[in-house]
Scaffold this motif. Sequence first.
Motif, PDB file in Angstrom:
ATOM      1  N   ASN A  47       0.814  -1.214   0.000  1.00  0.00           N
ATOM      2  CA  ASN A  47       0.000   0.000   0.000  1.00  0.00           C
ATOM      3  C   ASN A  47       0.847   1.264   0.000  1.00  0.00           C
ATOM      4  OD1 ASN A  47      -2.455  -1.399   0.069  1.00  0.00           O
ATOM      5  ND2 ASN A  47      -2.281  -1.702   2.292  1.00  0.00           N
ATOM      6  N   LEU A  48       2.171   1.105   0.111  1.00  0.00           N
ATOM      7  CA  LEU A  48       3.073   2.250   0.148  1.00  0.00           C
ATOM      8  C   LEU A  48       3.315   2.746  -1.277  1.00  0.00           C
ATOM      9  CD1 LEU A  48       4.912   3.991   1.988  1.00  0.00           C
ATOM     10  CD2 LEU A  48       6.746   2.366   1.508  1.00  0.00           C
ATOM     11  N   VAL A  49       2.820   3.949  -1.592  1.00  0.00           N
ATOM     12  CA  VAL A  49       2.951   4.503  -2.943  1.00  0.00           C
ATOM     13  C   VAL A  49       4.268   5.275  -3.049  1.00  0.00           C
ATOM     14  CG1 VAL A  49       1.951   6.053  -4.645  1.00  0.00           C
ATOM     15  CG2 VAL A  49       0.455   4.648  -3.208  1.00  0.00           C
ATOM     16  N   LEU A  50       5.025   4.949  -4.075  1.00  0.00           N
ATOM     17  CA  LEU A  50       6.290   5.642  -4.303  1.00  0.00           C
ATOM     18  C   LEU A  50       6.130   6.654  -5.436  1.00  0.00           C
ATOM     19  CD1 LEU A  50       8.919   2.753  -4.061  1.00  0.00           C
ATOM     20  CD2 LEU A  50       8.179   4.340  -2.292  1.00  0.00           C
ATOM     21  N   GLY A  51       6.811   7.776  -5.299  1.00  0.00           N
ATOM     22  CA  GLY A  51       6.774   8.818  -6.321  1.00  0.00           C
ATOM     23  C   GLY A  51       8.022   9.660  -6.267  1.00  0.00           C
ATOM     24  N   LYS A  52       7.982  10.825  -6.903  1.00  0.00           N
ATOM     25  CA  LYS A  52       9.187  11.640  -7.033  1.00  0.00           C
ATOM     26  C   LYS A  52       9.676  12.197  -5.695  1.00  0.00           C
ATOM     27  CE  LYS A  52       8.839  15.598  -9.054  1.00  0.00           C
ATOM     28  NZ  LYS A  52       8.577  16.590 -10.112  1.00  0.00           N
ATOM     29  N   HIS A  53       8.796  12.251  -4.699  1.00  0.00           N
ATOM     30  CA  HIS A  53       9.206  12.779  -3.402  1.00  0.00           C
ATOM     31  C   HIS A  53       9.630  11.686  -2.419  1.00  0.00           C
ATOM     32  CE1 HIS A  53       7.870  16.669  -4.722  1.00  0.00           C
ATOM     33  NE2 HIS A  53       6.647  16.213  -4.942  1.00  0.00           N
ATOM     34  N   SER A  54       9.574  10.436  -2.864  1.00  0.00           N
ATOM     35  CA  SER A  54       9.953   9.335  -1.978  1.00  0.00           C
ATOM     36  C   SER A  54      11.460   9.326  -1.753  1.00  0.00           C
ATOM     37  CB  SER A  54       9.517   7.999  -2.578  1.00  0.00           C
ATOM     38  OG  SER A  54       8.116   7.948  -2.719  1.00  0.00           O
ATOM     39  N   GLY A  55      11.859   8.924  -0.565  1.00  0.00           N
ATOM     40  CA  GLY A  55      13.279   8.910  -0.221  1.00  0.00           C
ATOM     41  C   GLY A  55      13.904   7.540  -0.356  1.00  0.00           C
ATOM     42  N   ARG A  56      15.201   7.498  -0.077  1.00  0.00           N
ATOM     43  CA  ARG A  56      15.974   6.271  -0.205  1.00  0.00           C
ATOM     44  C   ARG A  56      15.466   5.175   0.750  1.00  0.00           C
ATOM     45  NH1 ARG A  56      21.067   5.953  -2.440  1.00  0.00           N
ATOM     46  NH2 ARG A  56      21.050   8.232  -2.479  1.00  0.00           N
ATOM     47  N   HIS A  57      15.048   5.591   1.953  1.00  0.00           N
ATOM     48  CA  HIS A  57      14.593   4.610   2.931  1.00  0.00           C
ATOM     49  C   HIS A  57      13.335   3.887   2.449  1.00  0.00           C
ATOM     50  CE1 HIS A  57      13.859   2.733   6.806  1.00  0.00           C
ATOM     51  NE2 HIS A  57      12.630   3.208   6.783  1.00  0.00           N
ATOM     52  N   ALA A  58      12.362   4.656   1.941  1.00  0.00           N
ATOM     53  CA  ALA A  58      11.129   4.049   1.434  1.00  0.00           C
ATOM     54  C   ALA A  58      11.416   3.148   0.243  1.00  0.00           C
ATOM     55  CB  ALA A  58      10.127   5.136   1.038  1.00  0.00           C
TER      56      ALA A  58
ATOM     57  N   ASP B 193      10.381  11.211 -12.284  1.00  0.00           N
ATOM     58  CA  ASP B 193      10.163  12.503 -12.942  1.00  0.00           C
ATOM     59  C   ASP B 193       9.224  12.376 -14.138  1.00  0.00           C
ATOM     60  OD1 ASP B 193      11.677  14.088 -11.244  1.00  0.00           O
ATOM     61  OD2 ASP B 193      13.535  13.722 -12.340  1.00  0.00           O
ATOM     62  N   LYS B 194       9.071  11.143 -14.623  1.00  0.00           N
ATOM     63  CA  LYS B 194       8.244  10.908 -15.805  1.00  0.00           C
ATOM     64  C   LYS B 194       6.914  10.257 -15.464  1.00  0.00           C
ATOM     65  CE  LYS B 194      12.436  10.124 -18.565  1.00  0.00           C
ATOM     66  NZ  LYS B 194      13.211   9.154 -19.378  1.00  0.00           N
ATOM     67  N   LYS B 195       6.847   9.542 -14.318  1.00  0.00           N
ATOM     68  CA  LYS B 195       5.639   8.858 -13.904  1.00  0.00           C
ATOM     69  C   LYS B 195       5.186   9.370 -12.540  1.00  0.00           C
ATOM     70  CE  LYS B 195       4.448   4.740 -14.492  1.00  0.00           C
ATOM     71  NZ  LYS B 195       4.249   3.282 -14.396  1.00  0.00           N
ATOM     72  N   MET B 196       3.880   9.516 -12.357  1.00  0.00           N
ATOM     73  CA  MET B 196       3.371  10.035 -11.090  1.00  0.00           C
ATOM     74  C   MET B 196       3.530   9.011  -9.973  1.00  0.00           C
ATOM     75  SD  MET B 196      -0.411  11.578 -10.255  1.00  0.00           S
ATOM     76  CE  MET B 196      -0.184  12.840 -11.507  1.00  0.00           C
ATOM     77  N   ASN B 197       3.089   7.777 -10.216  1.00  0.00           N
ATOM     78  CA  ASN B 197       3.166   6.728  -9.204  1.00  0.00           C
ATOM     79  C   ASN B 197       4.001   5.564  -9.731  1.00  0.00           C
ATOM     80  OD1 ASN B 197       1.494   8.038  -7.311  1.00  0.00           O
ATOM     81  ND2 ASN B 197      -0.338   7.319  -8.394  1.00  0.00           N
ATOM     82  N   ILE B 198       4.901   5.074  -8.903  1.00  0.00           N
ATOM     83  CA  ILE B 198       5.770   3.967  -9.286  1.00  0.00           C
ATOM     84  C   ILE B 198       5.256   2.689  -8.628  1.00  0.00           C
ATOM     85  CG2 ILE B 198       8.142   3.129  -9.369  1.00  0.00           C
ATOM     86  CD1 ILE B 198       7.724   5.794 -10.778  1.00  0.00           C
ATOM     87  N   THR B 199       4.967   1.685  -9.441  1.00  0.00           N
ATOM     88  CA  THR B 199       4.427   0.428  -8.930  1.00  0.00           C
ATOM     89  C   THR B 199       5.546  -0.566  -8.620  1.00  0.00           C
ATOM     90  OG1 THR B 199       4.268  -0.614 -11.107  1.00  0.00           O
ATOM     91  CG2 THR B 199       2.414   0.774 -10.413  1.00  0.00           C
ATOM     92  N   SER B 200       5.160  -1.653  -7.966  1.00  0.00           N
ATOM     93  CA  SER B 200       6.126  -2.724  -7.701  1.00  0.00           C
ATOM     94  C   SER B 200       6.664  -3.294  -9.002  1.00  0.00           C
ATOM     95  CB  SER B 200       5.474  -3.843  -6.872  1.00  0.00           C
ATOM     96  OG  SER B 200       5.140  -3.376  -5.584  1.00  0.00           O
ATOM     97  N   GLU B 201       5.794  -3.387 -10.011  1.00  0.00           N
ATOM     98  CA  GLU B 201       6.233  -3.903 -11.310  1.00  0.00           C
ATOM     99  C   GLU B 201       7.290  -2.992 -11.936  1.00  0.00           C
ATOM    100  OE1 GLU B 201       3.132  -3.618 -10.377  1.00  0.00           O
ATOM    101  OE2 GLU B 201       2.237  -5.622 -10.487  1.00  0.00           O
ATOM    102  N   ASP B 202       7.105  -1.666 -11.785  1.00  0.00           N
ATOM    103  CA  ASP B 202       8.113  -0.724 -12.284  1.00  0.00           C
ATOM    104  C   ASP B 202       9.447  -0.941 -11.587  1.00  0.00           C
ATOM    105  OD1 ASP B 202       6.390   0.658 -14.058  1.00  0.00           O
ATOM    106  OD2 ASP B 202       5.607   1.874 -12.423  1.00  0.00           O
ATOM    107  N   ILE B 203       9.395  -1.103 -10.271  1.00  0.00           N
ATOM    108  CA  ILE B 203      10.632  -1.279  -9.491  1.00  0.00           C
ATOM    109  C   ILE B 203      11.325  -2.579  -9.877  1.00  0.00           C
ATOM    110  CG2 ILE B 203      11.555  -1.653  -7.167  1.00  0.00           C
ATOM    111  CD1 ILE B 203       9.378   0.253  -6.169  1.00  0.00           C
ATOM    112  N   GLU B 204      10.548  -3.642 -10.054  1.00  0.00           N
ATOM    113  CA  GLU B 204      11.148  -4.913 -10.465  1.00  0.00           C
ATOM    114  C   GLU B 204      11.836  -4.763 -11.815  1.00  0.00           C
ATOM    115  OE1 GLU B 204       7.781  -7.475 -10.332  1.00  0.00           O
ATOM    116  OE2 GLU B 204       8.139  -8.098  -8.261  1.00  0.00           O
TER     117      GLU B 204
END
Length: 514
Positions: A325-336, A365-376
């Motif tokens: 449920n943790l949404v990652l985006g451009k303001h997310s930090g290294r810890h998250a 910078d190009k996507k609003m929300n980053i999903t788990s699939e994006d991270i993988e």
Amino acid sequence: MSQRVYIFDTTLRDGEQSPGVSLNVPEKVQIAKQLARLGVDIIEAGFPISSPGDFESVRAIAREVKGVTVAGLSRANFLDIDRAWEALRGAEQARIHTFIATSDIHLKHKLCMTREQVLEAAVAAVKHAKAYTSDVEFSAEDASRSDFDFLCQVLAAAIEAGATVVNIPDTVGYSIPLEWGRLINDICHKVPGIEKAVVSVHCHNDLGMAVANSLAAVLNGARQVEGAINGIGERAGNAAVEEVIMALHTRKDQFGVFTRAHTEEIYRTSRLVSALTGMKVQANKAIVGDNAFAHEAGIHQDGMLKDRTTYEIMNPAMIGISKSNLVLGKHSGRHAFRQRLESLGYVLSKEELNSAFNSFKKLSDKKMNITSEDIEAIIEEEMSRLPHAFALDYLHISSGTAVVPTATVGLRRDGQLSEEAACGNGPVDAICKAVDKITGINCTMISWGINAVTSGKDALGDVNLKVTTDGCKVFTGRGISTDILEASAKAYINAVNKLIWDSMHTEREVGSEK
């Protein structure tokens, strides 16, 4: 009889024999380490005598991958076995896997040998391998079409010579479960000394029955199953390791056996093998396909909302499909970011984490929300990079219906920038020609394909392509970006880097053997 079933993974040997698949040494080591995390018991790392590259990959895996038996394949002759041991000697646990065909079809048309000669060769091979290691596996190739009495004679002789595992392969995928189970049962009861060895099966999928045959063998006494991740391999492939593991786990009531596999590593292993081999997993593939846990029919959705077990016999989390449920985006930090990686099961070094985090920031910078699939996808791309390789610095495209497509490309290697421009039949063709000018290598593209990592207009484009220079050896490239032309450029450069790496190390290996 032991209730443990050993998982023998041949993704890096038989799996790599899939048409169009060519893995380099770092990729094979990467897959081997993930297989160890999955908890397979034996990794068949390759066929050492087949090529310098295969020898080097077996040697590297033997040295670097711990906590698992590493096997090398050899034909039933001393030269093959000596070469296999040379590659395996650094392993924590080493197994020599030697084989010879036992069917009259193979004896007549391939080996040109008599049954007596095959029997003699099998015994001599096992004894020679036994002088190197206590763990020796013997395979009777094309067992499913062999004369039963002769097959039993060869197996008994191999066990007497010192084989600790006897493998019964359905080499051409000819058998069906009922007869295959009966064959394994007869072997378990009629081969003298069979109690001294583990009975193994290696089933091919030509009739779509590899997993069913493997499970029938377990019900009838087999205690080692050989297969490959995603079922890849020669022709129609091998038994899919993930399907065998989950069938034994889910239906303990029927099989009454267990494996030491860590099921939560299955999905990640499947994704890694798919990414590095360039073989996309079909959507309706059991266990790991995109649709394996998808429900569209209204009655199914209604049941799922009330209780998951109405239409799911396995929990997606059990194979490592994680939802956060943790949404990652451009303001997310290294810890998250690191926390999400850990929840997905990725453990990176400090350098790898920094590189992956930088890629994540560029994407955010190009996507609003980053999903788990994006991270993988980001992690898989990061892990496929080679040291001292060409990297895309910039890309400029001029294209349209009324202009000749032109690409200007800048590549960096060891800090040095090289730039070239080229025209092509389309923007991708122009990019490839510009890259060829910089690298000095003219590649032929065999295939190109793109898939969206997620849905939406800002989805990452995941480009997989294959190139060759000689029509024989094929190299797979992968690139991701929200811009499909940039993804294509990255994929092409990735494939060229692998080609360069392979040629450099092949020359080094050949030179060292002179």
